[in-house]
Design an enzyme around this catalytic site. Structure first.
Site, PDB file in Angstrom:
ATOM      1  N   LEU A   1      -3.114   8.830   4.636  1.00  0.00           N
ATOM      2  CA  LEU A   1      -2.263   8.774   3.443  1.00  0.00           C
ATOM      3  C   LEU A   1      -0.943   9.457   3.762  1.00  0.00           C
ATOM      4  O   LEU A   1       0.140   8.984   3.413  1.00  0.00           O
ATOM      5  CB  LEU A   1      -2.963   9.459   2.263  1.00  0.00           C
TER       6      LEU A   1
ATOM      7  N   ARG B   1      -8.385   9.661  14.216  1.00  0.00           N
ATOM      8  CA  ARG B   1      -7.569  10.195  13.124  1.00  0.00           C
ATOM      9  C   ARG B   1      -8.321  11.281  12.381  1.00  0.00           C
ATOM     10  O   ARG B   1      -9.513  11.151  12.128  1.00  0.00           O
ATOM     11  CB  ARG B   1      -7.209   9.077  12.153  1.00  0.00           C
TER      12      ARG B   1
ATOM     13  N   HIS C   1     -16.601   6.142  10.568  1.00  0.00           N
ATOM     14  CA  HIS C   1     -16.707   7.305   9.691  1.00  0.00           C
ATOM     15  C   HIS C   1     -18.161   7.736   9.569  1.00  0.00           C
ATOM     16  O   HIS C   1     -19.035   6.909   9.347  1.00  0.00           O
ATOM     17  CB  HIS C   1     -16.144   6.942   8.314  1.00  0.00           C
TER      18      HIS C   1
ATOM     19  N   ARG D   1     -14.657  13.396  12.934  1.00  0.00           N
ATOM     20  CA  ARG D   1     -15.410  12.185  12.616  1.00  0.00           C
ATOM     21  C   ARG D   1     -16.065  11.537  13.814  1.00  0.00           C
ATOM     22  O   ARG D   1     -17.231  11.140  13.756  1.00  0.00           O
ATOM     23  CB  ARG D   1     -14.466  11.176  11.973  1.00  0.00           C
TER      24      ARG D   1
ATOM     25  N   GLY E   1       0.870  -1.171   0.000  1.00  0.00           N
ATOM     26  CA  GLY E   1       0.000   0.000   0.000  1.00  0.00           C
ATOM     27  C   GLY E   1       0.907   1.221   0.000  1.00  0.00           C
ATOM     28  O   GLY E   1       2.091   1.126  -0.342  1.00  0.00           O
ATOM     29  N   LEU E   2       0.377   2.358   0.382  1.00  0.00           N
ATOM     30  CA  LEU E   2       1.222   3.552   0.373  1.00  0.00           C
ATOM     31  C   LEU E   2       2.463   3.339   1.234  1.00  0.00           C
ATOM     32  O   LEU E   2       3.575   3.682   0.841  1.00  0.00           O
ATOM     33  CB  LEU E   2       0.441   4.756   0.882  1.00  0.00           C
ATOM     34  N   ALA E   3       2.276   2.741   2.418  1.00  0.00           N
ATOM     35  CA  ALA E   3       3.408   2.581   3.323  1.00  0.00           C
ATOM     36  C   ALA E   3       4.415   1.576   2.769  1.00  0.00           C
ATOM     37  O   ALA E   3       5.620   1.847   2.715  1.00  0.00           O
ATOM     38  CB  ALA E   3       2.910   2.145   4.697  1.00  0.00           C
ATOM     39  N   GLY E   4       3.929   0.422   2.333  1.00  0.00           N
ATOM     40  CA  GLY E   4       4.837  -0.636   1.896  1.00  0.00           C
ATOM     41  C   GLY E   4       5.558  -0.319   0.603  1.00  0.00           C
ATOM     42  O   GLY E   4       6.774  -0.527   0.488  1.00  0.00           O
TER      43      GLY E   4
HETATM   44  C1  LIG Z   1     -12.847   4.002   1.516  1.00  0.00           C
HETATM   45  C2  LIG Z   1     -11.666   4.622   2.202  1.00  0.00           C
HETATM   46  C3  LIG Z   1     -11.308   5.934   1.935  1.00  0.00           C
HETATM   47  C4  LIG Z   1     -10.212   6.513   2.553  1.00  0.00           C
HETATM   48  N1  LIG Z   1      -9.909   7.815   2.264  1.00  0.00           N
HETATM   49  C5  LIG Z   1      -8.828   8.379   2.856  1.00  0.00           C
HETATM   50  C6  LIG Z   1      -8.461   9.713   2.539  1.00  0.00           C
HETATM   51  O1  LIG Z   1      -9.113  10.393   1.752  1.00  0.00           O
HETATM   52  N2  LIG Z   1      -7.377  10.240   3.130  1.00  0.00           N
HETATM   53  C7  LIG Z   1      -6.618   9.525   4.010  1.00  0.00           C
HETATM   54  O2  LIG Z   1      -5.619  10.045   4.483  1.00  0.00           O
HETATM   55  N3  LIG Z   1      -6.935   8.249   4.309  1.00  0.00           N
HETATM   56  C8  LIG Z   1      -8.020   7.657   3.771  1.00  0.00           C
HETATM   57  N4  LIG Z   1      -8.342   6.363   4.087  1.00  0.00           N
HETATM   58  C9  LIG Z   1      -7.441   5.567   4.930  1.00  0.00           C
HETATM   59  C10 LIG Z   1      -6.230   5.122   4.131  1.00  0.00           C
HETATM   60  O3  LIG Z   1      -6.605   4.831   2.821  1.00  0.00           O
HETATM   61  C11 LIG Z   1      -5.543   3.904   4.717  1.00  0.00           C
HETATM   62  O4  LIG Z   1      -5.372   4.055   6.071  1.00  0.00           O
HETATM   63  C12 LIG Z   1      -4.172   3.719   4.100  1.00  0.00           C
HETATM   64  O5  LIG Z   1      -4.238   3.769   2.716  1.00  0.00           O
HETATM   65  C13 LIG Z   1      -3.527   2.422   4.555  1.00  0.00           C
HETATM   66  O6  LIG Z   1      -2.335   2.237   3.828  1.00  0.00           O
HETATM   67  P1  LIG Z   1      -1.314   1.101   4.206  1.00  0.00           P
HETATM   68  O7  LIG Z   1      -0.178   1.225   3.279  1.00  0.00           O
HETATM   69  O8  LIG Z   1      -1.016   1.158   5.653  1.00  0.00           O
HETATM   70  O9  LIG Z   1      -2.098  -0.278   3.977  1.00  0.00           O
HETATM   71  P2  LIG Z   1      -2.917  -0.876   2.735  1.00  0.00           P
HETATM   72  O10 LIG Z   1      -3.070   0.074   1.636  1.00  0.00           O
HETATM   73  O11 LIG Z   1      -4.124  -1.494   3.321  1.00  0.00           O
HETATM   74  O12 LIG Z   1      -1.970  -2.005   2.188  1.00  0.00           O
HETATM   75  C14 LIG Z   1      -1.817  -3.235   2.807  1.00  0.00           C
HETATM   76  C15 LIG Z   1      -0.866  -4.073   1.977  1.00  0.00           C
HETATM   77  O13 LIG Z   1      -0.454  -5.188   2.729  1.00  0.00           O
HETATM   78  C16 LIG Z   1      -0.603  -6.376   2.001  1.00  0.00           C
HETATM   79  N5  LIG Z   1      -0.882  -7.412   2.986  1.00  0.00           N
HETATM   80  C17 LIG Z   1      -1.716  -7.373   4.043  1.00  0.00           C
HETATM   81  N6  LIG Z   1      -1.641  -8.507   4.742  1.00  0.00           N
HETATM   82  C18 LIG Z   1      -0.730  -9.272   4.123  1.00  0.00           C
HETATM   83  C19 LIG Z   1      -0.202 -10.579   4.371  1.00  0.00           C
HETATM   84  N7  LIG Z   1      -0.585 -11.299   5.409  1.00  0.00           N
HETATM   85  N8  LIG Z   1       0.724 -11.057   3.505  1.00  0.00           N
HETATM   86  C20 LIG Z   1       1.127 -10.332   2.429  1.00  0.00           C
HETATM   87  N9  LIG Z   1       0.671  -9.101   2.165  1.00  0.00           N
HETATM   88  C21 LIG Z   1      -0.242  -8.588   3.000  1.00  0.00           C
HETATM   89  C22 LIG Z   1      -1.682  -6.102   1.003  1.00  0.00           C
HETATM   90  O14 LIG Z   1      -1.519  -6.930  -0.134  1.00  0.00           O
HETATM   91  C23 LIG Z   1      -1.418  -4.626   0.684  1.00  0.00           C
HETATM   92  O15 LIG Z   1      -0.432  -4.540  -0.293  1.00  0.00           O
HETATM   93  C24 LIG Z   1      -9.453   5.767   3.480  1.00  0.00           C
HETATM   94  C25 LIG Z   1      -9.813   4.458   3.766  1.00  0.00           C
HETATM   95  C26 LIG Z   1     -10.932   3.892   3.170  1.00  0.00           C
HETATM   96  C27 LIG Z   1     -11.347   2.526   3.576  1.00  0.00           C
END
Ligand SMILES: Cc1cc2nc3c(=O)[nH]c(=O)nc-3n(C[C@H](O)[C@H](O)[C@H](O)COP(=O)(O)OP(=O)(O)OC[C@H]3O[C@@H](n4cnc5c(N)ncnc54)[C@H](O)[C@@H]3O)c2cc1C
Ligand code: FES
Lengths: 257, 652
Positions: free
Chosen positions: B443, B437, B267, B332, B43-46
């Site tokens: 993001l 949050r 939310h 929120r 995701g964004l972090a990874g």
């Molecule tokens: C509908 C919606 C709208 C949002 N809108 C906003 C916004 O406008 N602004 C904002 O700041 N935030 C928003 N958020 C929150 C934000 O999108 C998330 O908190 C953020 O994107 C999480 O990013 P991440 O990289 O931590 O994880 P994720 O993007 O969830 O990525 C997780 C990754 O881990 C991998 N993974 C997970 N478990 C495993 C495993 N066991 N083995 C291998 N791979 C695994 C997945 O394949 C994926 O690649 C929103 C959330 C939702 C649900």
């Protein structure tokens, strides 16, 4: 309402597939198409039959994971939406609905309705980026981008990489996908330095993956859930032509101190 | 007991990060490639972390369960990303973003982390623009901003309603470049099912290939989890269906502490539930609250009436009434709870009575339909697809839904867990958002962690590890972890039950929503713990998993995830039960302001607002696994505020 599903079942790529018929339980017209499959799957599983494998994740039309051909149309009857945004109210009680995977040589089947679309990733690896190291860029407002260019780039950037364009094309061409990627970066000032190298590299990989040629029939545009237009293909063809004319840049000899 | 050292550097707040970066040990460039780092998640972090670490020269292996890194759940974020650029000259600053985030989190986050987040936020936007992220622009070609989620300045950058997808494509493109040049090896359809710990350090993972069912072992000098939030423990949520807690949960069971599990965000603006078949709840971006006004009828009898026929005088614009300064833009947690309160009073609208109106008629009159279409066209279209209603003509109906988890694995200032060598980024960690949050800050945090924080801090740990000396995958710990994974699979497939994993997930979700949802109390939580325990026992007796281990098997995938949710759900309740205060998204009915409180009389808060108990609960609750069937151990990290004063969070 109830419908009859004719679903493509195939254990894996090495065993032949077939259509199987399922009578659904009672459904609600406000269900999404995928929720209907969930219900059918729960029904199958509780009867000891193997559920239908299908791909999905966000269920709101943005991740590009869902991928069904419904009654011959990738992503179903409506324009501008993905399978997961298709609702049962678009069908009638008693309908027979045919559900198939996205079929293309470059998308090998995994199981039932699931196909492998990693060819798209490999095209991206070939050049779908701007070379910029973390920490090196100038201030974000240092390069103004005309709103028109930014908006047009955004139109292209909306592509969710689902592959419906390929599934709809009689040649299984990936031109709309690649054109969207190439145009998104090529329309922005940041993308200029690598513009021609990028288009050549991505087209080359597209060909290597076994996608077919484009004959501009436009069926891709008609099924694209983000309504990406054929104009981008024209734009890419122009860039590709220029890239060929320019040839590889002359090597400059030189070295370190 | 675990040792929790936050490792926050000493010195003035504004200099901590600079000084820390300077004092952190570096790795000699020639040695970097001798260190192998596993990054789970893209995701964004990874993806930002994997790409940035590879650019530094480390050998990076990136794992995702998705078929492509580009499909991570981050793709779904709509609204935008915050950054303290002050491009609008509206008096924004690093300090203001820092303060808003601390206050928004109800003074339950770690001050130094939050300040750093605000500090690096500006660099994120530079990075994304350089990658070609097509943010919205003004006619002059410069970047546009909007105000978002409880902020009184315009610091949110956005790309139509698809900010998450555009930021993710940016990070993914950086990842692609590093995959192409050999810096990153990418494993897709690869689900991490266990963490391997060798001599107390995280040194590898066990992975199942979802296409072939093959189980493999991977070793590394450090393991990074960026696996997203655990909100799907509630089953119905705005998360993608595949989002799950397995990676962090199994790391927890290997000794990583879980911070503040009960801090979940509900939310306020989602499309209400319509039936039992429902598989997900769709978020309507909260940017809609910039122009929409939220109301319910004053009289219960009006709830079933056509809203157009309800006269102005009979409408209760309750957020405007209760939170004057912020009104419809109240944070929120506050907006969600207010919606619940009016619905509990019997004034909710729609078929189920669990809904409130979000009305655009004033905005349409003021700005014209064209302007509203330009701003929110895609959201109105989405609403129409799902509900078959036209929100230009009739108000939207919305209701709160589970959306985000502030809790997650405990990490120190370096983003390292109490297990050395294990780093946790993005929504998977607990670090920056406290008990609530703010919009557009997830993001920001994901990208801050991946692009800027981890690449600077990980060398501190690696410098303590000899290059090229990581344990091999034939080590006993790998053997044991793989057996654990195989054992779970065998147990699930061999079970002779009658119920599907999905049916248990649904049941768990309902249970949690009822006992540990928007409002919690002692009796309910105790009941919840008991019921979840019973459900878990029933699961292992009665679950039935179709198919085989050595093939694509979605039932098996889900079964493993639901097994973890059934354990995590209990921890959530335990944490909520022990936290005898209300803060942010955690609302304990026993602890709320009443009309007798001085703060209410001074007009700072309303009766019914959350009441913190700083004297007893100003700490991070970091839960430690104590073994099967044993209650987890509570560790506490005190929250020390050097710069800001904890105060009553007032939005009036
Ligand atoms: C509908 C919606 C709208 C949002 N809108 C906003 C916004 O406008 N602004 C904002 O700041 N935030 C928003 N958020 C929150 C934000 O999108 C998330 O908190 C953020 O994107 C999480 O990013 P991440 O990289 O931590 O994880 P994720 O993007 O969830 O990525 C997780 C990754 O881990 C991998 N993974 C997970 N478990 C495993 C495993 N066991 N083995 C291998 N791979 C695994 C997945 O394949 C994926 O690649 C929103 C959330 C939702 C649900
Ligand atoms: S499931 Fe994500 S686009 Fe359909």
């Amino acid at each position: 309402m109830k419908v009859t599903l004719k679903v493509w079942r195939q254990k894996n790529r090495h065993t032949p597939g077939h259509f199987a018929s399922y009578q659904t339980p009672q459904l609600n017209p406000n269900m999404s198409f995928l929720e209907m499959l969930d219900v059918v799957n729960e029904d199958l599983a509780s009867r000891g039959e193997e559920p239908i494998a299908f791909d999905h994740d966000c269920r709101e039309g943005i991740c590009g994971t869902c991928s069904l051909v419904i009654n011959g149309k990738p992503h179903g009857p409506h324009r501008g939406v993905a399978t997961c945004q298709t609702y049962l109210r678009s069908f009638k009680d008693g309908d027979e609905i045919i559900v198939e995977p996205f079929r293309a040589r470059a998308f090998p089947l995994v199981k039932d309705l699931v196909v492998d679309r990693q060819a798209f990733d490999r095209i991206q690896h070939a050049g779908g980026f701007i070379t910029v190291r973390t920490g090196s860029p100038p201030d974000a407002n240092a390069i103004p981008v005309p709103k028109e260019s930014a908006d047009l780039a955004m139109d292209a950037a909306q592509c969710i990489g689902c592959g419906a364009c390929v599934a709809a094309c009689k040649n299984a061409s990936a031109m709309l996908f690649v054109a969207a990627k190439v145009s998104h970066l090529g329309l922005l000032p940041q993308g200029q330095p690598e513009r021609y190298r990028r288009v050549q590299a991505m087209v080359k990989q597209m060909d290597a993956e076994g996608f077919g040629a484009c004959t501009v029939t436009g069926s891709c545009e008609a099924v694209c859930p983000k309504e990406i237009t054929l104009d981008f293909i024209a734009r890419m063809n122009r860039d590709y032509g220029v890239a060929l004319l320019r040839g590889a840049p002359k090597k400059i000899a030189g070295g370190g101190a | 007991m675990a040792t929790l050292n936050s490792n926050v550097p000493v010195g003035p707040l504004a200099q901590k990060w600079e000084k820390h970066k300077f004092s952190n040990k570096l790795i000699n460039p020639a040695n970097k490639r001798k260190y192998k780092i596993i990054v789970v998640g893209a995701g964004l972090a990874g993806s930002s972390a994997a790409a940035s670490l590879a650019e530094l020269g480390y050998e990076v292996h990136n794992f995702v369960f998705h078929d492509s890194p580009r499909r991570a759940h981050s793709v779904a974020a709509q609204g935008g990303i915050n950054a303290a650029k002050n491009y609008q000259n509206d008096n924004d600053s690093v300090y203001r973003l820092f303060y808003d985030t601390i206050k928004g989190g109800d003074f339950r986050s770690r001050e130094a982390n939050v300040y750093r987040l605000a500090e690096v936020s500006a660099n994120i936007i530079d990075q994304c623009v350089a990658q070609g992220v097509p943010f919205a622009r003004e006619y002059g070609g410069l970047l546009d901003n909007r105000s978002f989620g409880g902020a009184q300045v315009s610091r949110t950058f956005y790309a139509r309603g698809q900010t998450g997808q555009q930021l993710l494509l940016g990070a993914y493109s950086a990842l692609c470049r590093n995959i192409a040049n050999g810096g990153v090896k990418s494993y897709t359809h690869s689900e991490m099912l266990d963490l391997v710990v060798v001599d107390g350090h995280a040194k590898g993972i066990i992975v199942r290939n979802l296409q072939s069912g093959e189980i493999s072992r991977h070793n590394a000098d450090a393991v990074v989890l960026a696996t997203g939030g655990y909100g799907n423990v509630f089953n119905l949520s705005t998360y993608a269906r595949g989002s799950n807690a397995t990676a962090i949960w199994r790391a927890y069971k290997r000794g990583a502490c879980f911070g503040n599990p009960c801090y979940t965000q509900i939310h306020p603006t989602c499309i209400p539930v319509s039936g039992d078949y429902q598989s997900k709840l769709t978020l309507m971006s909260e940017s809609l609250r910039n122009d929409g006004r939220i109301w319910v009828p004053k009289k219960k009898e009006d709830c079933r009436r056509n809203p157009a026929e309800i006269p102005e005088a009979d409408r209760d614009y309750y957020l405007e009434r209760l939170y004057g300064a912020f009104g419809n833009l109240a944070p929120r947690d506050i907006a969600s709870r207010a919606a619940k309160t009016v619905c509990d009073e019997g004034r909710g609208v729609g078929e189920t009575g669990l809904g409130v109106y979000l009305d655009f008629s004033d905005a349409i009159q003021r700005l014209g339909e064209g302007k509203i279409r330009e701003r929110y066209g895609n959201l109105f279209a989405m609403y129409h697809e799902i509900t078959n209603e036209d929100a230009y003509r009739t108000p939207m109906r919305i209701y709160p839904a589970v959306h985000y988890t502030m809790g997650g694995l405990w990490v120190d200032y370096n983003l390292m867990s109490n297990l050395p060598g294990l780093f946790v980024l993005g929504e998977a960690n607990f670090s920056d958002h406290g008990a609530n949050r703010l919009g557009a800050s997830a993001l920001m945090q994901g990208l801050a962690d991946g692009y800027f924080v981890l690449p600077a801090t990980i060398s501190g740990y690696l410098a303590t590890q000899k290059p090229d000396k990581r344990p091999g995958t034939d080590h006993d710990s790998f053997q044991q972890a793989e057996e654990n994974v195989q054992g779970v699979t065998r147990r699930l497939l061999g079970n002779k039950g009658t119920r599907t994993p999905a049916s248990f997930h649904k049941q768990l979700g309902k249970l949690l929503w009822e006992h540990c949802g928007m409002a919690r109390n002692k009796a309910g939580l105790e009941k919840g713990i008991q019921l979840i325990g019973e459900l878990r026992a029933d699961y292992w007796k009665n679950v039935k998993v179709a198919g085989e281990a050595g093939e694509w098997n979605q039932s098996l995938e889900l079964a493993g995830r639901v097994a973890d949710f059934l354990e995590l759900g209990e921890l959530l309740c335990r944490d909520a039960l022990h936290r005898e205060e209300s803060c942010g998204g955690h609302f304990r009915e026993e602890y709320q302001y009443t009309k007798n409180d001085a703060e209410v009389q001074q007009g700072l808060v309303n009766p019914g607002d959350v009441k913190r108990r700083d004297d007893q609960f100003a700490y991070v609750a970091a839960w430690e696994y104590a073994g099967e069937g044993k209650p987890p151990v509570l560790n506490k990290e005190p929250l020390v505020y050097e710069e800001v004063k904890m105060s009553t969070r007032s939005y009036k």
